[in-house]
Design a protein around this motif. Structure first.
Motif, PDB file in Angstrom:
ATOM      1  N   GLN A   1      24.665 -25.382 -73.117  1.00  0.00           N
ATOM      2  CA  GLN A   1      24.557 -25.754 -74.516  1.00  0.00           C
ATOM      3  C   GLN A   1      24.983 -24.632 -75.458  1.00  0.00           C
ATOM      4  O   GLN A   1      25.800 -24.838 -76.345  1.00  0.00           O
ATOM      5  CB  GLN A   1      23.107 -26.154 -74.821  1.00  0.00           C
ATOM      6  N   ASP A   2      24.424 -23.439 -75.271  1.00  0.00           N
ATOM      7  CA  ASP A   2      24.733 -22.349 -76.206  1.00  0.00           C
ATOM      8  C   ASP A   2      25.495 -21.199 -75.540  1.00  0.00           C
ATOM      9  O   ASP A   2      25.704 -20.161 -76.165  1.00  0.00           O
ATOM     10  CB  ASP A   2      23.463 -21.830 -76.880  1.00  0.00           C
ATOM     11  N   ASN A   3      25.895 -21.390 -74.290  1.00  0.00           N
ATOM     12  CA  ASN A   3      26.693 -20.396 -73.566  1.00  0.00           C
ATOM     13  C   ASN A   3      25.977 -19.071 -73.303  1.00  0.00           C
ATOM     14  O   ASN A   3      26.619 -18.072 -72.986  1.00  0.00           O
ATOM     15  CB  ASN A   3      28.025 -20.129 -74.281  1.00  0.00           C
ATOM     16  N   GLU A   4      24.661 -19.044 -73.436  1.00  0.00           N
ATOM     17  CA  GLU A   4      23.941 -17.818 -73.093  1.00  0.00           C
ATOM     18  C   GLU A   4      23.992 -17.624 -71.572  1.00  0.00           C
ATOM     19  O   GLU A   4      23.814 -18.567 -70.808  1.00  0.00           O
ATOM     20  CB  GLU A   4      22.486 -17.890 -73.562  1.00  0.00           C
ATOM     21  N   VAL A   5      24.248 -16.382 -71.153  1.00  0.00           N
ATOM     22  CA  VAL A   5      24.215 -16.084 -69.722  1.00  0.00           C
ATOM     23  C   VAL A   5      22.754 -15.912 -69.313  1.00  0.00           C
ATOM     24  O   VAL A   5      22.036 -15.090 -69.882  1.00  0.00           O
ATOM     25  CB  VAL A   5      25.028 -14.821 -69.382  1.00  0.00           C
ATOM     26  N   LEU A   6      22.312 -16.682 -68.337  1.00  0.00           N
ATOM     27  CA  LEU A   6      20.895 -16.708 -67.974  1.00  0.00           C
ATOM     28  C   LEU A   6      20.568 -15.785 -66.811  1.00  0.00           C
ATOM     29  O   LEU A   6      19.525 -15.125 -66.804  1.00  0.00           O
ATOM     30  CB  LEU A   6      20.479 -18.140 -67.618  1.00  0.00           C
ATOM     31  N   MET A   7      21.429 -15.724 -65.819  1.00  0.00           N
ATOM     32  CA  MET A   7      21.147 -14.924 -64.627  1.00  0.00           C
ATOM     33  C   MET A   7      22.381 -14.838 -63.747  1.00  0.00           C
ATOM     34  O   MET A   7      23.377 -15.535 -63.983  1.00  0.00           O
ATOM     35  CB  MET A   7      19.995 -15.549 -63.821  1.00  0.00           C
ATOM     36  N   LEU A   8      22.294 -13.959 -62.765  1.00  0.00           N
ATOM     37  CA  LEU A   8      23.299 -13.921 -61.706  1.00  0.00           C
ATOM     38  C   LEU A   8      22.552 -13.968 -60.383  1.00  0.00           C
ATOM     39  O   LEU A   8      21.561 -13.250 -60.195  1.00  0.00           O
ATOM     40  CB  LEU A   8      24.166 -12.662 -61.785  1.00  0.00           C
ATOM     41  N   ALA A   9      22.986 -14.832 -59.501  1.00  0.00           N
ATOM     42  CA  ALA A   9      22.372 -14.895 -58.175  1.00  0.00           C
ATOM     43  C   ALA A   9      23.488 -15.149 -57.166  1.00  0.00           C
ATOM     44  O   ALA A   9      24.657 -15.283 -57.548  1.00  0.00           O
ATOM     45  CB  ALA A   9      21.321 -15.997 -58.125  1.00  0.00           C
ATOM     46  N   TYR A  10      23.127 -15.176 -55.892  1.00  0.00           N
ATOM     47  CA  TYR A  10      24.139 -15.261 -54.842  1.00  0.00           C
ATOM     48  C   TYR A  10      23.999 -16.555 -54.043  1.00  0.00           C
ATOM     49  O   TYR A  10      22.892 -17.009 -53.765  1.00  0.00           O
ATOM     50  CB  TYR A  10      24.033 -14.040 -53.922  1.00  0.00           C
ATOM     51  N   MET A  11      25.135 -17.108 -53.701  1.00  0.00           N
ATOM     52  CA  MET A  11      25.157 -18.310 -52.862  1.00  0.00           C
ATOM     53  C   MET A  11      25.880 -18.005 -51.561  1.00  0.00           C
ATOM     54  O   MET A  11      26.875 -17.271 -51.550  1.00  0.00           O
ATOM     55  CB  MET A  11      25.897 -19.444 -53.581  1.00  0.00           C
ATOM     56  N   ASN A  12      25.381 -18.576 -50.477  1.00  0.00           N
ATOM     57  CA  ASN A  12      26.189 -18.644 -49.262  1.00  0.00           C
ATOM     58  C   ASN A  12      26.704 -20.089 -49.170  1.00  0.00           C
ATOM     59  O   ASN A  12      26.450 -20.904 -50.063  1.00  0.00           O
ATOM     60  CB  ASN A  12      25.377 -18.213 -48.023  1.00  0.00           C
TER      61      ASN A  12
ATOM     62  N   SER B   1      18.532 -15.835 -51.158  1.00  0.00           N
ATOM     63  CA  SER B   1      17.796 -14.651 -51.585  1.00  0.00           C
ATOM     64  C   SER B   1      18.112 -13.497 -50.643  1.00  0.00           C
ATOM     65  O   SER B   1      17.820 -13.559 -49.445  1.00  0.00           O
ATOM     66  CB  SER B   1      16.293 -14.932 -51.573  1.00  0.00           C
ATOM     67  N   ARG B   2      18.688 -12.449 -51.201  1.00  0.00           N
ATOM     68  CA  ARG B   2      19.050 -11.286 -50.385  1.00  0.00           C
ATOM     69  C   ARG B   2      17.811 -10.512 -49.954  1.00  0.00           C
ATOM     70  O   ARG B   2      17.785  -9.897 -48.901  1.00  0.00           O
ATOM     71  CB  ARG B   2      20.005 -10.375 -51.169  1.00  0.00           C
ATOM     72  N   SER B   3      16.765 -10.522 -50.793  1.00  0.00           N
ATOM     73  CA  SER B   3      15.546  -9.773 -50.444  1.00  0.00           C
ATOM     74  C   SER B   3      14.685 -10.557 -49.441  1.00  0.00           C
ATOM     75  O   SER B   3      14.199 -10.001 -48.463  1.00  0.00           O
ATOM     76  CB  SER B   3      14.744  -9.451 -51.696  1.00  0.00           C
ATOM     77  N   ARG B   4      14.530 -11.844 -49.684  1.00  0.00           N
ATOM     78  CA  ARG B   4      13.664 -12.640 -48.804  1.00  0.00           C
ATOM     79  C   ARG B   4      14.432 -13.237 -47.619  1.00  0.00           C
ATOM     80  O   ARG B   4      13.850 -13.788 -46.697  1.00  0.00           O
ATOM     81  CB  ARG B   4      12.979 -13.752 -49.607  1.00  0.00           C
ATOM     82  N   LYS B   5      15.761 -13.142 -47.706  1.00  0.00           N
ATOM     83  CA  LYS B   5      16.633 -13.661 -46.657  1.00  0.00           C
ATOM     84  C   LYS B   5      16.344 -15.137 -46.344  1.00  0.00           C
ATOM     85  O   LYS B   5      16.057 -15.515 -45.201  1.00  0.00           O
ATOM     86  CB  LYS B   5      16.525 -12.810 -45.380  1.00  0.00           C
ATOM     87  N   CYS B   6      16.389 -15.918 -47.411  1.00  0.00           N
ATOM     88  CA  CYS B   6      16.197 -17.358 -47.225  1.00  0.00           C
ATOM     89  C   CYS B   6      16.871 -18.122 -48.352  1.00  0.00           C
ATOM     90  O   CYS B   6      17.193 -17.558 -49.397  1.00  0.00           O
ATOM     91  CB  CYS B   6      14.704 -17.699 -47.191  1.00  0.00           C
ATOM     92  N   LEU B   7      17.073 -19.384 -48.127  1.00  0.00           N
ATOM     93  CA  LEU B   7      17.602 -20.271 -49.158  1.00  0.00           C
ATOM     94  C   LEU B   7      16.480 -20.589 -50.135  1.00  0.00           C
ATOM     95  O   LEU B   7      15.319 -20.691 -49.731  1.00  0.00           O
ATOM     96  CB  LEU B   7      18.084 -21.590 -48.524  1.00  0.00           C
ATOM     97  N   TRP B   8      16.807 -20.721 -51.394  1.00  0.00           N
ATOM     98  CA  TRP B   8      15.785 -21.162 -52.355  1.00  0.00           C
ATOM     99  C   TRP B   8      16.415 -22.044 -53.416  1.00  0.00           C
ATOM    100  O   TRP B   8      17.564 -21.839 -53.809  1.00  0.00           O
ATOM    101  CB  TRP B   8      15.037 -19.983 -52.985  1.00  0.00           C
ATOM    102  N   LYS B   9      15.659 -23.024 -53.798  1.00  0.00           N
ATOM    103  CA  LYS B   9      16.080 -23.854 -54.918  1.00  0.00           C
ATOM    104  C   LYS B   9      15.486 -23.230 -56.167  1.00  0.00           C
ATOM    105  O   LYS B   9      14.268 -22.984 -56.236  1.00  0.00           O
ATOM    106  CB  LYS B   9      15.555 -25.284 -54.758  1.00  0.00           C
TER     107      LYS B   9
END
Lengths: 112, 112
Positions: free
Chosen positions: B23-34, B51-59
């Motif tokens: 909606q307002d183009n604010e950058v909210l976060m950066l995360a990683y996907m496999n 999650s690189r720290s927990r080494k698991c997929l998360w929604k």
């Protein structure tokens, strides 16, 4: 505040930097900084990065003239990503596009 | 187009994903996907990460309820970064901030 000590650089010594147009908030590119390129960015007021492919420091726009003047720098809750708001001169992408994110994935074209 | 084959995942199997409010183009976060989390993102229409720290997929929002509905996905010229435009429910950051980039470095506070 000492920004360089505040941040968490990855095991490769790099931190990703999201580059955003300060005027309309369009995301222009993502590149990587090491401590030296961040220092050069802070000192010069223009973005400098570490090229992972060429393994060297580079000033954005050094050859193209399409420089990025830094207007503000934010960092995230984990202090492992930078958000740099810039005044972009010319197109940000080496392809001539305004942003590097000029390709959109359209769901339904084909299943992932 | 097969997005998963189009992209270049890093040697760790991950690709950074910039999450931006549509909606307002604010950058909210950066995360990683496999590949698996990107597949789940495409199939469900909600962001999933590795999650690189927990080494698991998360929604995103799995426990907090602060989910991110995917409205558009862009990828950059090198095909090694994603830009995901979302409809963010509640704050994006686990600190309660709307964006993870709530801290600003102010030049002049102290030299880098």
């Amino acid at each position: 505040m000492n920004l360089l000590e505040e941040l968490t650089f990855g095991s490769n010594g790099l931190i990703p930097a999201i580059i955003q147009d300060a005027q309309d908030n369009e995301v222009l590119m993502l590149a990587y900084m090491n401590k030296e390129s961040l220092r050069m960015t802070l000192e010069s007021g223009f973005t400098h990065f570490w090229s992972r492919s060429r393994k060297c420091l580079w000033k954005k726009g050094e050859t193209s003239g399409n420089t990025q003047e830094v207007l503000a720098i934010f960092y995230d809750c984990d202090a492992d990503t930078l958000l740099v708001k810039v005044r972009q001169k010319g197109p940000a992408c080496h392809t001539g596009s305004r942003t590097c994110f000029y390709r959109q994935y359209l769901a339904g074209e084909q299943e992932p």
